[in-house]
Scaffold this active site. Sequence first.
Site, PDB file in Angstrom:
ATOM      1  N   TYR A 101       0.848  -1.189   0.000  1.00  0.00           N
ATOM      2  CA  TYR A 101       0.000   0.000   0.000  1.00  0.00           C
ATOM      3  C   TYR A 101       0.888   1.246   0.000  1.00  0.00           C
ATOM      4  O   TYR A 101       1.858   1.328   0.759  1.00  0.00           O
ATOM      5  CB  TYR A 101      -0.895   0.021   1.248  1.00  0.00           C
ATOM      6  CG  TYR A 101      -1.592   1.352   1.434  1.00  0.00           C
ATOM      7  CD1 TYR A 101      -2.804   1.604   0.806  1.00  0.00           C
ATOM      8  CD2 TYR A 101      -1.016   2.357   2.202  1.00  0.00           C
ATOM      9  CE1 TYR A 101      -3.419   2.833   0.939  1.00  0.00           C
ATOM     10  CE2 TYR A 101      -1.640   3.589   2.339  1.00  0.00           C
ATOM     11  CZ  TYR A 101      -2.839   3.820   1.705  1.00  0.00           C
ATOM     12  OH  TYR A 101      -3.447   5.040   1.829  1.00  0.00           O
ATOM     13  N   GLU A 189      -3.651   7.463  -3.887  1.00  0.00           N
ATOM     14  CA  GLU A 189      -3.445   6.182  -3.218  1.00  0.00           C
ATOM     15  C   GLU A 189      -3.334   5.059  -4.248  1.00  0.00           C
ATOM     16  O   GLU A 189      -4.044   5.076  -5.249  1.00  0.00           O
ATOM     17  CB  GLU A 189      -4.681   5.960  -2.333  1.00  0.00           C
ATOM     18  CG  GLU A 189      -4.625   4.813  -1.387  1.00  0.00           C
ATOM     19  CD  GLU A 189      -5.881   4.806  -0.493  1.00  0.00           C
ATOM     20  OE1 GLU A 189      -5.876   5.490   0.544  1.00  0.00           O
ATOM     21  OE2 GLU A 189      -6.853   4.138  -0.858  1.00  0.00           O
TER      22      GLU A 189
END
Lengths: 381, 289
Positions: A101, A189
């Site tokens: 991530y 993101e």
Amino acid sequence: MKLHEYQAKGIFADAGIPVPDSRLASSVDEVMDAVEDIGYPAAIKAQVHVGGRGKAGGIKIATSDEEAREAAEDILGMDLKGYTVEEVLVEAGVDFENELYVGITMDRGEGEPVAMVSTQGGVDIEEVAAETPEAIAREHIDPAFGLHPYQARKVVYEAGIERDVAGDVASIVSTLYDLYEERDAADIEINPVMVTADREVVAADAVMNIDEDALFRQPELAEMEDEAAEDDLEAKANDYGFDYVRLSGNVGIIGNGAGLVMTTLDLVDHYGGSPANFLDIGGGAKAERVTNALDMVFSDENVDAVVFNIFGGITRGDEVAKGINEALEQFDEIPKQVVVRLAGTNAEEGMEILNTDLVQVESTLEDAVQRAVANAKEVNQ
Amino acid sequence: MSVFVDDDTRVVVQGITGGEGKFHTEQMLDYGTNVVAGAVPGKGGQEVAGVPVYDTVTEAAREEDADASVVFVPPAFAGDAIFEALDSPLDLVVAITEGIPTQDMAKVNKRLSEVDTRLLGPNCPGIITPGESKLGILPGNIFESGDVGLVSRSGTLTYQVVSNLTERGIGQTTAIGIGGDPIIGTSFVDALEAFEADKDTEAVVMCGEIGGEDEEQAARYIAENMDTPVAGFIAGRTAPPGKRMGHAGAIVSGSGTGTAESKIDALNDAGVPVGDTPNEVADYIEDYL
């Protein structure tokens, strides 16, 4: 403003972040053309502004023409949490070993952007943040200096990213920050960044939310705004330039100033009613704006009664009253009972010109809300 | 007594030649505020409502001995205007402008930590010490001089609560709008600290709303440091998660932080009663006095 995955990926790819080969498709035939180019396995992914697409059936992996056709037929046109899927991204499947991530957002408490990296990608990162916050490495960024390369390396090493891909992940962090700043992102993101068997890193998803207040200097992004992603009333509110949120109740609420409108919603709830919407006409509203606001709530079929709550500062009570009169005089029969409460600047002048044959008037917030709640109950009896 | 502004405050209006700037300069002058100068690039030498205009804030502050500014500059240029005010230097800058990009405010926020200037806002109605001075767009006629301090993230909600107080004959020391954006200058804690130190403020109203964690921080500050009683109001109990409710700062995150409930709980735990209606807040304040 949210960008679709394919839009964000286009921006990422242009900036040099590796993304899988992909095509956008809006019909089954286009999906079949795309898989012919890309090959199998291919992911077919709904392009709608909702989280958890996979769980909701909006992402399918196809390994044959038959599966691709079936997936395309299932996903195109499906209703995903209230949004109709009109486009899918057909994307080369990535054979991965790990999922990471990487994200940049504004830490409003610190008033600084923060870069976040974790080896726990591919899952709901908010859950990871809540349950094992130590699994996410964080690095705050001085907005005046930007992200130094050493900071990108630091956050990647702190997250425990394997050494052979650490340099590539740090490079993604740096590029994301550059995009965050240049494009006035609110959040940016990638979840997950996939690490392949060949130790390549690939952005398998892309989230980019843009600060709406900065769209004036991001004309290219402003054009990407997807009106189909809004409900009809929200699109209408956008055209009128209102802050509007549709809710599930039946008392329509119009007011000026976000805090006071929220308070009016809360009071409707407190007195046993259920708010149908948040509608802020903003500061200094003139008559035409008031007419548009009434048009908004009258077009919502869920609305049974309306409360109009104005506390003038910049906004003048006489202008508001004029707008209410003009709006309601167009009707032979007014579609919903309207309760009006005017206070503050020029409220007395407003009350004098307000046509009380068309509306009910109350002088306090509490009384106005209670009367509107009672009106809504009466409609439903 | 009062906090942050009084009848000695000398004010520059940035953006005084614009529609809003001009209108509210007249309103401020009517109220008795010492508006001593305007500052608009390229408009130096003009006059607005009898107030001399300068090209730069620095020149305006120097020539007219100003110590505060009010910013009515459009969002695209407001970040720069605040930087100019911080560089001038002034004691207080009040930014009325709504819709300044968040990343511009992050840079301003960084600069603020390096200077001695106080910033109120942006996206705030301003500040008023009733009977003495008002900087901003608040309607002066609803305020009365008295002994209750008020701090709020929302303009119109401030007017509502103030009118509930004034109708009962409860006046105010100073009312402070801190603004509804995610990144603001003066926080609840800063304002509460100032009210706690002000000997004339007998009680404080704090109006918060969903989004962020400023109210929770304020609750901790109140529990640990305040003797002056506080009553609260939190707007947005019915707000759905993920939706921006008008203010850029008023959004409940999907993960459940920044909710009205968490703010109300934190305040209650700190001994602060939170009204279900603005009128109930006035009840609590009446009980304190």
